[in-house]
Design an enzyme around this catalytic site. Sequence first.
Site, PDB file in Angstrom:
ATOM      1  N   GLY A  89       0.714  -1.238   0.041  1.00 26.38           N
ATOM      2  CA  GLY A  89      -0.059   0.051   0.014  1.00 26.38           C
ATOM      3  C   GLY A  89       0.772   1.164  -0.139  1.00 26.38           C
ATOM      4  O   GLY A  89       2.010   1.347  -0.008  1.00 26.38           O
ATOM      5  N   HIS A  90       0.075   2.249  -0.076  1.00 28.46           N
ATOM      6  CA  HIS A  90       0.903   3.596  -0.082  1.00 28.46           C
ATOM      7  C   HIS A  90       1.674   3.959   1.243  1.00 28.46           C
ATOM      8  O   HIS A  90       1.325   3.593   2.395  1.00 28.46           O
ATOM      9  CB  HIS A  90      -0.030   4.708  -0.476  1.00 28.46           C
ATOM     10  CG  HIS A  90      -1.215   5.039   0.439  1.00 28.46           C
ATOM     11  ND1 HIS A  90      -2.224   5.654   0.180  1.00 28.46           N
ATOM     12  CD2 HIS A  90      -1.428   4.496   1.775  1.00 28.46           C
ATOM     13  CE1 HIS A  90      -3.393   5.824   1.221  1.00 28.46           C
ATOM     14  NE2 HIS A  90      -2.549   4.917   1.937  1.00 28.46           N
ATOM     15  N   ASN A  91       2.920   4.484   0.989  1.00 31.42           N
ATOM     16  CA  ASN A  91       3.686   5.077   2.222  1.00 31.42           C
ATOM     17  C   ASN A  91       4.343   4.007   2.766  1.00 31.42           C
ATOM     18  O   ASN A  91       4.935   4.136   3.923  1.00 31.42           O
ATOM     19  CB  ASN A  91       2.677   5.930   3.028  1.00 31.42           C
ATOM     20  CG  ASN A  91       2.082   7.153   2.445  1.00 31.42           C
ATOM     21  OD1 ASN A  91       2.314   7.554   1.525  1.00 31.42           O
ATOM     22  ND2 ASN A  91       1.143   7.622   3.068  1.00 31.42           N
TER      23      ASN A  91
END
Length: 350
Positions: A256-258
Amino acid sequence: MTEPAFFAPARRFEVGEIAALTGARLRDASQEKITISRLAPAAEGGEETLVFIDGRRHASRIGSVRAAALLCSEELAENAPDGVAVLVSPKPQQAFAMVARLLFPEANRPQPVTGETGVSPRAVIAEGAVVEDGAIIEAGAVIGVGASVGRGTIVGPNTVIGARCSIGRDGYVGPNVMLQYAVIGDRVIIHPGAQIGQDGFGFLPGPNGFEKNPQIGRVIIQDDVEIGANTTIDRGALSDTIIGEGTKIDNLVQIGHNVHIGRRCVIAGLCGLSGSVKLGDYVMLGGQVGIADHITIGNRAQLAASSGVMDDVPEGERWAGVPAKPMRQAFREIAALRSLVQDMRKGSKG
Protein backbone atom coordinates in the site's frame (compact mmCIF):
# COMPACT_ATOMS: atom_id res chain seq x y z
CA MET A 1 16.68 -31.72 -14.82
CA THR A 2 17.90 -28.72 -16.78
CA GLU A 3 16.52 -28.58 -20.33
CA PRO A 4 19.14 -27.34 -22.86
CA ALA A 5 16.43 -25.88 -25.09
CA PHE A 6 15.69 -23.37 -22.34
CA PHE A 7 18.92 -23.23 -20.33
CA ALA A 8 22.14 -24.12 -22.13
CA PRO A 9 25.25 -24.26 -19.91
CA ALA A 10 27.80 -21.51 -20.36
CA ARG A 11 30.49 -24.21 -20.37
CA ARG A 12 31.44 -27.43 -18.64
CA PHE A 13 32.94 -27.18 -15.16
CA GLU A 14 35.31 -29.72 -13.70
CA VAL A 15 34.54 -30.98 -10.20
CA GLY A 16 37.88 -29.60 -9.00
CA GLU A 17 36.84 -26.14 -10.24
CA ILE A 18 33.53 -26.40 -8.43
CA ALA A 19 35.32 -27.28 -5.21
CA ALA A 20 37.59 -24.25 -5.54
CA LEU A 21 34.74 -21.87 -6.43
CA THR A 22 32.36 -22.97 -3.68
CA GLY A 23 34.87 -23.75 -0.95
CA ALA A 24 33.71 -27.37 -0.83
CA ARG A 25 36.12 -30.23 -0.15
CA LEU A 26 36.42 -32.93 -2.82
CA ARG A 27 36.57 -36.19 -0.89
CA ASP A 28 38.53 -38.04 -3.60
CA ALA A 29 41.05 -35.80 -5.38
CA SER A 30 41.42 -38.33 -8.21
CA GLN A 31 37.91 -37.32 -9.37
CA GLU A 32 38.72 -33.64 -9.91
CA LYS A 33 38.54 -33.90 -13.73
CA ILE A 34 34.95 -35.17 -13.83
CA THR A 35 32.93 -32.64 -15.83
CA ILE A 36 29.56 -31.11 -14.96
CA SER A 37 27.15 -29.55 -17.47
CA ARG A 38 23.75 -30.22 -15.89
CA LEU A 39 21.96 -29.86 -12.55
CA ALA A 40 19.14 -32.04 -11.25
CA PRO A 41 17.22 -33.09 -8.14
CA ALA A 42 18.87 -35.86 -6.16
CA ALA A 43 16.34 -38.43 -7.40
CA GLU A 44 17.25 -37.86 -11.05
CA GLY A 45 20.92 -37.32 -11.82
CA GLY A 46 22.74 -38.81 -14.78
CA GLU A 47 25.89 -38.23 -16.80
CA GLU A 48 27.67 -34.89 -16.19
CA THR A 49 25.04 -34.00 -13.58
CA LEU A 50 25.51 -32.38 -10.17
CA VAL A 51 22.93 -32.91 -7.41
CA PHE A 52 22.78 -31.92 -3.74
CA ILE A 53 21.32 -33.32 -0.53
CA ASP A 54 20.90 -31.02 2.44
CA GLY A 55 19.95 -32.10 5.94
CA ARG A 56 19.01 -35.32 7.69
CA ARG A 57 15.45 -35.21 6.35
CA HIS A 58 16.71 -36.25 2.91
CA ALA A 59 19.52 -38.52 4.10
CA SER A 60 17.69 -41.68 2.98
CA ARG A 61 18.04 -40.59 -0.66
CA ILE A 62 21.81 -40.52 -0.68
CA GLY A 63 22.28 -44.22 -1.37
CA SER A 64 20.25 -44.02 -4.58
CA VAL A 65 22.10 -41.04 -6.09
CA ARG A 66 23.21 -41.78 -9.67
CA ALA A 67 24.76 -38.44 -10.55
CA ALA A 68 28.31 -37.61 -11.59
CA ALA A 69 28.80 -35.48 -8.48
CA LEU A 70 27.05 -34.80 -5.19
CA LEU A 71 27.15 -31.82 -2.85
CA CYS A 72 26.36 -32.78 0.74
CA SER A 73 27.35 -32.24 4.35
CA GLU A 74 30.17 -34.05 6.14
CA GLU A 75 27.76 -36.25 8.11
CA LEU A 76 26.12 -37.57 4.94
CA ALA A 77 29.23 -37.97 2.78
CA GLU A 78 30.21 -41.40 4.08
CA ASN A 79 26.93 -42.89 2.79
CA ALA A 80 27.39 -41.70 -0.80
CA PRO A 81 27.52 -44.42 -3.49
CA ASP A 82 30.84 -45.47 -4.99
CA GLY A 83 31.78 -43.72 -8.21
CA VAL A 84 30.04 -40.46 -7.33
CA ALA A 85 32.34 -37.47 -6.81
CA VAL A 86 31.44 -36.14 -3.35
CA LEU A 87 31.84 -32.44 -2.59
CA VAL A 88 31.55 -31.79 1.14
CA SER A 89 30.15 -28.41 2.16
CA PRO A 90 28.65 -27.03 5.39
CA LYS A 91 25.95 -25.40 3.23
CA PRO A 92 25.27 -27.70 0.26
CA GLN A 93 22.23 -25.84 -1.07
CA GLN A 94 24.02 -22.48 -1.10
CA ALA A 95 27.00 -24.06 -2.85
CA PHE A 96 24.66 -25.68 -5.39
CA ALA A 97 23.00 -22.31 -6.07
CA MET A 98 26.43 -20.75 -6.65
CA VAL A 99 27.19 -23.42 -9.26
CA ALA A 100 23.79 -22.77 -10.90
CA ARG A 101 24.59 -19.07 -11.22
CA LEU A 102 27.91 -19.87 -12.90
CA LEU A 103 26.66 -22.69 -15.11
CA PHE A 104 23.52 -20.88 -16.27
CA PRO A 105 24.24 -17.14 -16.08
CA GLU A 106 21.25 -16.32 -18.31
CA ALA A 107 18.96 -17.68 -15.57
CA ASN A 108 20.14 -14.95 -13.20
CA ARG A 109 18.04 -12.44 -15.13
CA PRO A 110 15.24 -13.08 -17.66
CA GLN A 111 16.28 -12.61 -21.27
CA PRO A 112 14.53 -10.73 -24.11
CA VAL A 113 11.44 -12.53 -25.40
CA THR A 114 12.05 -11.62 -29.05
CA GLY A 115 15.84 -11.90 -29.05
CA GLU A 116 16.08 -8.30 -30.23
CA THR A 117 18.94 -5.99 -29.33
CA GLY A 118 18.76 -2.24 -28.99
CA VAL A 119 15.46 -0.44 -29.49
CA SER A 120 12.82 -2.33 -31.48
CA PRO A 121 11.36 -0.39 -34.41
CA ARG A 122 7.98 -1.43 -32.99
CA ALA A 123 8.62 0.27 -29.62
CA VAL A 124 7.40 3.80 -28.87
CA ILE A 125 9.99 6.21 -27.48
CA ALA A 126 8.38 9.53 -26.53
CA GLU A 127 9.95 12.93 -27.00
CA GLY A 128 12.59 13.68 -24.41
CA ALA A 129 12.96 10.06 -23.28
CA VAL A 130 16.53 8.80 -22.82
CA VAL A 131 17.52 5.22 -23.61
CA GLU A 132 21.21 4.60 -22.90
CA ASP A 133 23.36 2.56 -25.27
CA GLY A 134 23.13 -1.14 -24.52
CA ALA A 135 19.54 -1.05 -23.26
CA ILE A 136 17.02 -3.33 -24.97
CA ILE A 137 13.49 -2.06 -25.60
CA GLU A 138 11.28 -4.80 -27.05
CA ALA A 139 8.34 -4.61 -29.42
CA GLY A 140 5.26 -2.83 -28.12
CA ALA A 141 7.02 -1.21 -25.17
CA VAL A 142 6.29 2.47 -24.51
CA ILE A 143 8.85 4.81 -22.93
CA GLY A 144 7.06 7.95 -21.77
CA VAL A 145 7.96 11.62 -22.05
CA GLY A 146 11.15 12.41 -20.16
CA ALA A 147 11.61 8.84 -18.91
CA SER A 148 15.05 7.21 -18.82
CA VAL A 149 16.29 3.63 -19.15
CA GLY A 150 19.85 2.78 -18.12
CA ARG A 151 22.52 0.85 -19.99
CA GLY A 152 22.04 -2.92 -20.05
CA THR A 153 18.43 -2.82 -18.88
CA ILE A 154 15.80 -4.91 -20.71
CA VAL A 155 12.24 -3.61 -21.11
CA GLY A 156 9.87 -6.37 -22.23
CA PRO A 157 7.05 -6.33 -24.78
CA ASN A 158 3.96 -4.21 -24.09
CA THR A 159 5.45 -2.65 -20.98
CA VAL A 160 4.79 1.03 -20.24
CA ILE A 161 7.37 3.22 -18.54
CA GLY A 162 5.47 6.33 -17.50
CA ALA A 163 6.48 9.93 -18.03
CA ARG A 164 9.61 11.00 -16.15
CA CYS A 165 10.15 7.59 -14.55
CA SER A 166 13.75 6.42 -14.37
CA ILE A 167 15.19 2.91 -14.43
CA GLY A 168 18.83 2.25 -13.57
CA ARG A 169 21.35 0.02 -15.29
CA ASP A 170 21.48 -3.74 -15.86
CA GLY A 171 17.87 -4.25 -14.79
CA TYR A 172 14.92 -6.11 -16.22
CA VAL A 173 11.30 -5.03 -16.59
CA GLY A 174 9.20 -7.92 -17.90
CA PRO A 175 6.28 -7.93 -20.33
CA ASN A 176 3.03 -6.14 -19.48
CA VAL A 177 4.45 -4.12 -16.60
CA MET A 178 3.22 -0.60 -15.83
CA LEU A 179 5.53 1.90 -14.10
CA GLN A 180 4.26 5.32 -13.04
CA TYR A 181 5.71 7.98 -10.74
CA ALA A 182 8.62 5.66 -9.95
CA VAL A 183 12.39 5.84 -9.54
CA ILE A 184 14.08 2.45 -10.00
CA GLY A 185 17.69 1.66 -9.06
CA ASP A 186 20.33 -0.55 -10.70
CA ARG A 187 20.02 -4.32 -11.24
CA VAL A 188 16.34 -4.35 -10.33
CA ILE A 189 14.28 -7.25 -11.71
CA ILE A 190 10.54 -6.71 -12.18
CA HIS A 191 8.65 -9.78 -13.38
CA PRO A 192 5.72 -9.76 -15.84
CA GLY A 193 2.46 -8.09 -14.94
CA ALA A 194 3.70 -6.05 -11.99
CA GLN A 195 1.96 -2.70 -11.52
CA ILE A 196 4.04 -0.04 -9.80
CA GLY A 197 3.13 3.52 -8.94
CA GLN A 198 -0.63 3.44 -9.36
CA ASP A 199 -2.97 5.30 -6.97
CA GLY A 200 -2.90 4.29 -3.36
CA PHE A 201 -6.24 3.35 -1.81
CA GLY A 202 -7.06 6.81 -0.52
CA PHE A 203 -10.69 7.88 -0.09
CA LEU A 204 -12.40 10.14 2.45
CA PRO A 205 -16.09 10.17 3.42
CA GLY A 206 -17.97 13.14 1.98
CA PRO A 207 -21.55 14.36 1.65
CA ASN A 208 -22.06 12.34 -1.52
CA GLY A 209 -20.11 9.21 -0.64
CA PHE A 210 -16.39 8.60 -0.69
CA GLU A 211 -14.21 11.26 -2.26
CA LYS A 212 -10.76 10.73 -3.72
CA ASN A 213 -7.75 11.78 -1.66
CA PRO A 214 -5.13 12.57 -4.36
CA GLN A 215 -1.98 10.45 -4.16
CA ILE A 216 0.96 12.72 -4.97
CA GLY A 217 3.95 10.70 -3.75
CA ARG A 218 6.30 8.37 -5.61
CA VAL A 219 7.62 4.82 -5.51
CA ILE A 220 11.36 4.50 -4.82
CA ILE A 221 12.89 1.08 -5.52
CA GLN A 222 16.53 0.80 -4.53
CA ASP A 223 19.30 -1.32 -6.08
CA ASP A 224 19.15 -5.13 -6.40
CA VAL A 225 15.45 -5.49 -5.60
CA GLU A 226 13.43 -8.28 -7.24
CA ILE A 227 9.65 -8.00 -7.62
CA GLY A 228 7.47 -10.97 -8.54
CA ALA A 229 4.82 -11.33 -11.21
CA ASN A 230 1.53 -9.47 -10.76
CA THR A 231 2.69 -7.71 -7.61
CA THR A 232 1.25 -4.23 -7.05
CA ILE A 233 3.03 -1.34 -5.33
CA ASP A 234 1.05 1.85 -4.73
CA ARG A 235 2.72 5.25 -4.82
CA GLY A 236 2.73 7.37 -1.70
CA ALA A 237 -0.06 9.74 -0.74
CA LEU A 238 2.26 12.58 0.32
CA SER A 239 5.53 10.85 1.22
CA ASP A 240 7.06 8.05 -0.89
CA THR A 241 6.59 4.29 -0.92
CA ILE A 242 10.12 2.88 -0.53
CA ILE A 243 11.49 -0.62 -1.21
CA GLY A 244 14.95 -1.02 0.33
CA GLU A 245 18.11 -2.33 -1.28
CA GLY A 246 18.29 -6.07 -1.92
CA THR A 247 14.71 -6.84 -0.90
CA LYS A 248 13.01 -9.79 -2.65
CA ILE A 249 9.23 -9.75 -3.17
CA ASP A 250 7.29 -12.77 -4.43
CA ASN A 251 4.35 -12.91 -6.84
CA LEU A 252 0.91 -11.47 -6.04
CA VAL A 253 1.94 -9.17 -3.20
CA GLN A 254 0.06 -5.93 -2.45
CA ILE A 255 2.05 -3.03 -1.00
CA GLY A 256 0.00 0.00 0.00
CA HIS A 257 0.82 3.69 -0.13
CA ASN A 258 3.59 5.15 2.07
CA VAL A 259 4.94 1.70 2.99
CA HIS A 260 8.64 1.68 3.86
CA ILE A 261 10.40 -1.68 3.45
CA GLY A 262 13.96 -1.94 4.71
CA ARG A 263 17.03 -3.57 3.21
CA ARG A 264 17.23 -7.26 2.27
CA CYS A 265 13.74 -8.24 3.37
CA VAL A 266 11.98 -11.32 1.99
CA ILE A 267 8.22 -11.19 1.35
CA ALA A 268 6.46 -14.37 0.19
CA GLY A 269 3.45 -14.55 -2.12
CA LEU A 270 -0.02 -13.20 -1.33
CA CYS A 271 1.14 -10.89 1.46
CA GLY A 272 -0.71 -7.62 1.94
CA LEU A 273 0.92 -4.57 3.53
CA SER A 274 -1.54 -1.80 4.36
CA GLY A 275 -0.74 1.89 4.07
CA SER A 276 2.15 3.37 6.06
CA VAL A 277 3.47 0.01 7.29
CA LYS A 278 7.18 0.11 8.13
CA LEU A 279 9.43 -2.94 7.88
CA GLY A 280 12.98 -2.83 9.23
CA ASP A 281 15.97 -4.53 7.63
CA TYR A 282 16.15 -8.32 7.07
CA VAL A 283 12.47 -8.89 7.88
CA MET A 284 10.93 -12.15 6.63
CA LEU A 285 7.21 -12.55 5.87
CA GLY A 286 5.70 -15.96 5.12
CA GLY A 287 2.96 -16.38 2.55
CA GLN A 288 -0.42 -14.65 3.06
CA VAL A 289 0.74 -12.42 5.89
CA GLY A 290 -1.55 -9.42 6.34
CA ILE A 291 -0.35 -6.29 8.15
CA ALA A 292 -2.71 -3.55 9.33
CA ASP A 293 -2.00 0.09 8.53
CA HIS A 294 0.67 2.09 10.40
CA ILE A 295 2.23 -1.04 11.95
CA THR A 296 6.02 -1.19 12.48
CA ILE A 297 7.94 -4.47 12.15
CA GLY A 298 11.41 -4.38 13.72
CA ASN A 299 14.71 -5.43 12.15
CA ARG A 300 15.13 -9.19 11.59
CA ALA A 301 11.61 -10.00 12.76
CA GLN A 302 9.89 -13.03 11.21
CA LEU A 303 6.17 -13.55 10.63
CA ALA A 304 4.80 -17.03 9.99
CA ALA A 305 2.55 -17.74 7.02
CA SER A 306 -1.05 -16.44 7.25
CA SER A 307 -0.31 -14.23 10.25
CA GLY A 308 -2.64 -11.29 10.78
CA VAL A 309 -0.56 -8.50 12.31
CA MET A 310 -2.39 -5.83 14.28
CA ASP A 311 0.35 -4.70 16.70
CA ASP A 312 3.96 -3.58 16.30
CA VAL A 313 6.47 -6.45 16.25
CA PRO A 314 9.71 -5.85 18.18
CA GLU A 315 13.11 -6.36 16.62
CA GLY A 316 14.21 -9.97 16.19
CA GLU A 317 10.95 -11.57 17.35
CA ARG A 318 9.04 -14.38 15.60
CA TRP A 319 5.27 -14.05 15.54
CA ALA A 320 2.40 -16.21 14.26
CA GLY A 321 -1.37 -16.47 14.29
CA VAL A 322 -4.45 -14.28 13.94
CA PRO A 323 -4.16 -11.89 15.60
CA ALA A 324 -0.40 -12.38 15.47
CA LYS A 325 1.49 -12.82 18.72
CA PRO A 326 4.90 -14.22 19.77
CA MET A 327 5.24 -17.65 18.19
CA ARG A 328 5.64 -19.66 21.39
CA GLN A 329 2.55 -18.05 22.86
CA ALA A 330 0.60 -18.75 19.66
CA PHE A 331 1.62 -22.42 19.68
CA ARG A 332 0.78 -22.78 23.40
CA GLU A 333 -2.68 -21.36 22.74
CA ILE A 334 -3.22 -23.76 19.84
CA ALA A 335 -2.15 -26.69 22.04
CA ALA A 336 -4.41 -25.53 24.88
CA LEU A 337 -7.37 -25.20 22.52
CA ARG A 338 -6.75 -28.67 21.09
CA SER A 339 -6.59 -30.10 24.60
CA LEU A 340 -9.80 -28.30 25.57
CA VAL A 341 -11.64 -29.70 22.54
CA GLN A 342 -10.43 -33.21 23.33
CA ASP A 343 -11.59 -32.87 26.95
CA MET A 344 -15.00 -31.64 25.80
CA ARG A 345 -15.37 -34.62 23.47
CA LYS A 346 -14.47 -37.02 26.25
CA GLY A 347 -16.96 -35.31 28.55
CA SER A 348 -19.76 -35.55 26.03
CA LYS A 349 -19.17 -39.28 25.59
CA GLY A 350 -19.22 -39.81 29.36
